[in-house]
Design a protein around this motif. Structure first.
Motif, PDB file in Angstrom:
ATOM      1  N   ARG A  27       0.860  -1.186   0.000  1.00 41.43           N
ATOM      2  CA  ARG A  27       0.000   0.000   0.000  1.00 41.43           C
ATOM      3  C   ARG A  27       0.891   1.230   0.000  1.00 41.43           C
ATOM      4  N   VAL A  28       0.416   2.276  -0.670  1.00 43.80           N
ATOM      5  CA  VAL A  28       1.148   3.536  -0.715  1.00 43.80           C
ATOM      6  C   VAL A  28       0.383   4.566   0.113  1.00 43.80           C
ATOM      7  N   LEU A  29       1.111   5.418   0.805  1.00 45.29           N
ATOM      8  CA  LEU A  29       0.505   6.475   1.608  1.00 45.29           C
ATOM      9  C   LEU A  29       0.280   7.692   0.718  1.00 45.29           C
ATOM     10  N   LEU A  30      -0.970   8.121   0.620  1.00 45.04           N
ATOM     11  CA  LEU A  30      -1.310   9.291  -0.191  1.00 45.04           C
ATOM     12  C   LEU A  30      -2.110  10.285   0.638  1.00 45.04           C
ATOM     13  N   ALA A  31      -2.130  11.522   0.172  1.00 46.01           N
ATOM     14  CA  ALA A  31      -2.889  12.596   0.812  1.00 46.01           C
ATOM     15  C   ALA A  31      -3.829  13.200  -0.226  1.00 46.01           C
ATOM     16  N   VAL A  62       5.410  15.596   5.503  1.00 45.41           N
ATOM     17  CA  VAL A  62       4.775  14.295   5.722  1.00 45.41           C
ATOM     18  C   VAL A  62       4.086  14.280   7.082  1.00 45.41           C
ATOM     19  N   ARG A  63       4.757  14.797   8.109  1.00 49.50           N
ATOM     20  CA  ARG A  63       4.161  14.840   9.445  1.00 49.50           C
ATOM     21  C   ARG A  63       2.892  15.690   9.442  1.00 49.50           C
ATOM     22  N   GLU A  64       2.938  16.871   8.810  1.00 47.14           N
ATOM     23  CA  GLU A  64       1.760  17.744   8.768  1.00 47.14           C
ATOM     24  C   GLU A  64       0.580  17.085   8.064  1.00 47.14           C
ATOM     25  N   GLU A  65       0.844  16.398   6.963  1.00 47.71           N
ATOM     26  CA  GLU A  65      -0.235  15.866   6.137  1.00 47.71           C
ATOM     27  C   GLU A  65      -0.727  14.492   6.556  1.00 47.71           C
ATOM     28  N   THR A  66       0.098  13.722   7.286  1.00 45.33           N
ATOM     29  CA  THR A  66      -0.288  12.340   7.604  1.00 45.33           C
ATOM     30  C   THR A  66      -0.231  11.989   9.090  1.00 45.33           C
ATOM     31  N   GLY A  67       0.493  12.755   9.883  1.00 42.60           N
ATOM     32  CA  GLY A  67       0.679  12.420  11.289  1.00 42.60           C
ATOM     33  C   GLY A  67       1.872  11.533  11.558  1.00 42.60           C
ATOM     34  N   TYR A  68       2.514  11.038  10.516  1.00 41.09           N
ATOM     35  CA  TYR A  68       3.632  10.118  10.678  1.00 41.09           C
ATOM     36  C   TYR A  68       4.971  10.841  10.740  1.00 41.09           C
ATOM     37  N   ASP A  69       5.855  10.295  11.581  1.00 38.65           N
ATOM     38  CA  ASP A  69       7.262  10.672  11.557  1.00 38.65           C
ATOM     39  C   ASP A  69       7.930   9.690  10.605  1.00 38.65           C
ATOM     40  N   VAL A  70       8.774  10.203   9.731  1.00 45.15           N
ATOM     41  CA  VAL A  70       9.406   9.334   8.740  1.00 45.15           C
ATOM     42  C   VAL A  70      10.913   9.497   8.758  1.00 45.15           C
ATOM     43  N   TYR A 103      11.717  11.437  -2.361  1.00 51.47           N
ATOM     44  CA  TYR A 103      12.493  10.538  -1.511  1.00 51.47           C
ATOM     45  C   TYR A 103      11.763   9.223  -1.285  1.00 51.47           C
ATOM     46  N   ASP A 104      12.524   8.180  -1.078  1.00 53.49           N
ATOM     47  CA  ASP A 104      12.015   6.940  -0.517  1.00 53.49           C
ATOM     48  C   ASP A 104      11.975   7.186   0.997  1.00 53.49           C
ATOM     49  N   ALA A 105      10.974   6.647   1.683  1.00 50.10           N
ATOM     50  CA  ALA A 105      10.883   6.885   3.125  1.00 50.10           C
ATOM     51  C   ALA A 105      10.162   5.735   3.812  1.00 50.10           C
ATOM     52  N   VAL A 106      10.369   5.639   5.128  1.00 52.59           N
ATOM     53  CA  VAL A 106       9.674   4.653   5.961  1.00 52.59           C
ATOM     54  C   VAL A 106       9.130   5.367   7.196  1.00 52.59           C
ATOM     55  N   VAL A 107       8.022   4.848   7.708  1.00 50.80           N
ATOM     56  CA  VAL A 107       7.415   5.376   8.931  1.00 50.80           C
ATOM     57  C   VAL A 107       8.224   4.890  10.124  1.00 50.80           C
ATOM     58  N   VAL A 108       8.576   5.828  11.027  1.00 52.07           N
ATOM     59  CA  VAL A 108       9.313   5.467  12.242  1.00 52.07           C
ATOM     60  C   VAL A 108       8.565   5.881  13.507  1.00 52.07           C
ATOM     61  N   GLY A 109       7.411   6.502  13.362  1.00 51.58           N
ATOM     62  CA  GLY A 109       6.637   6.916  14.526  1.00 51.58           C
ATOM     63  C   GLY A 109       5.397   7.680  14.112  1.00 51.58           C
ATOM     64  N   GLY A 110       4.666   8.137  15.113  1.00 47.82           N
ATOM     65  CA  GLY A 110       3.460   8.893  14.860  1.00 47.82           C
ATOM     66  C   GLY A 110       2.260   7.993  14.645  1.00 47.82           C
ATOM     67  N   LYS A 111       1.145   8.619  14.317  1.00 44.93           N
ATOM     68  CA  LYS A 111      -0.104   7.899  14.112  1.00 44.93           C
ATOM     69  C   LYS A 111      -0.844   8.547  12.952  1.00 44.93           C
ATOM     70  N   LEU A 112      -1.412   7.723  12.066  1.00 42.88           N
ATOM     71  CA  LEU A 112      -2.123   8.248  10.901  1.00 42.88           C
ATOM     72  C   LEU A 112      -3.263   9.161  11.332  1.00 42.88           C
ATOM     73  N   ARG A 113      -3.287  10.334  10.747  1.00 43.91           N
ATOM     74  CA  ARG A 113      -4.357  11.301  10.994  1.00 43.91           C
ATOM     75  C   ARG A 113      -4.453  12.215   9.789  1.00 43.91           C
ATOM     76  N   THR A 119      -3.600  22.031   3.150  1.00 41.33           N
ATOM     77  CA  THR A 119      -3.851  21.831   1.719  1.00 41.33           C
ATOM     78  C   THR A 119      -4.316  20.417   1.392  1.00 41.33           C
ATOM     79  N   THR A 120      -4.366  19.546   2.416  1.00 38.03           N
ATOM     80  CA  THR A 120      -4.906  18.204   2.225  1.00 38.03           C
ATOM     81  C   THR A 120      -5.986  17.961   3.273  1.00 38.03           C
ATOM     82  N   ASP A 121      -6.947  17.095   2.910  1.00 41.84           N
ATOM     83  CA  ASP A 121      -8.067  16.806   3.803  1.00 41.84           C
ATOM     84  C   ASP A 121      -7.996  15.431   4.444  1.00 41.84           C
ATOM     85  N   GLU A 122      -7.265  14.523   3.828  1.00 42.91           N
ATOM     86  CA  GLU A 122      -7.276  13.142   4.274  1.00 42.91           C
ATOM     87  C   GLU A 122      -5.955  12.488   3.918  1.00 42.91           C
ATOM     88  N   ALA A 123      -5.512  11.568   4.754  1.00 43.19           N
ATOM     89  CA  ALA A 123      -4.342  10.739   4.458  1.00 43.19           C
ATOM     90  C   ALA A 123      -4.808   9.295   4.550  1.00 43.19           C
TER      91      ALA A 123
END
Length: 151
Positions: A27-31, A62-70, A103-113, A119-123
């Motif tokens: 799965r890919v993370l999109l906003a 990424v943190r602002e739009e998804t809640g994740y630390d990467v 960039y290629d990236a991986v989630v290392v913390g945070g919670k999806l929100r 400028t985005t409504d949903e992640a």
């Protein structure tokens, strides 16, 4: 598109940084970008502030739009777009050049929100197989093509 020859002071430029995050479930993370008439899915990311590095801009966006630390991996590529004044999403009379570092990236913390007042409504994590059927910006395809080439 017939692009005129312009001096760098005669058009607008924007440096932006984006992340491609694909999990082990393919799965890919999109906003969901909301600054257009019909919202479109995009890679999480956006404009780099004047006082930050490109890497820091990608992580912040990424943190602002998804809640994740990467944690960023390698640069997958740099994509440049040129937009005519009449095609810009904001009322402008100047040409626009967008320089987008992916960039290629991986989630290392945070919670999806979802982002609030941005400028985005949903992640959302979206199966790669479903991406072709999404209303999306071409940057999603560019990012996934770069990601696949680097596997």
């Amino acid at each position: 598109m017939n692009v005129p020859t312009l001096h760098t002071t005669e058009y607008d430029s924007r440096l932006a940084a984006y992340a491609v995050l694909v999990d082990d479930r393919e799965r890919v993370l999109l906003a969901l970008w909301n600054e257009v008439a019909e919202p479109l899915w995009t890679l999480p990311g956006g404009g780099v502030e004047l006082d930050e590095t490109i890497e820091a801009g990608a992580v912040r966006e990424v943190r602002e739009e998804t809640g994740y630390d990467v944690e960023l991996g390698r640069v997958l590529g740099v994509d440049t777009i040129v937009v005519a004044p009449e095609e810009r999403t904001v009322d402008r009379d100047r040409w626009f050049r967008g320089i987008r570092v992916v960039y290629d990236a991986v989630v290392v913390g945070g919670k999806l929100r979802d982002e609030v007042d941005g400028t985005t409504d949903e992640a959302r994590w979206i199966p790669l197989a479903d991406v072709p059927d999404l209303a999306r910006v071409e940057l999603v395809d560019v990012g996934l093509r770069l990601w696949a080439a680097g596997r």
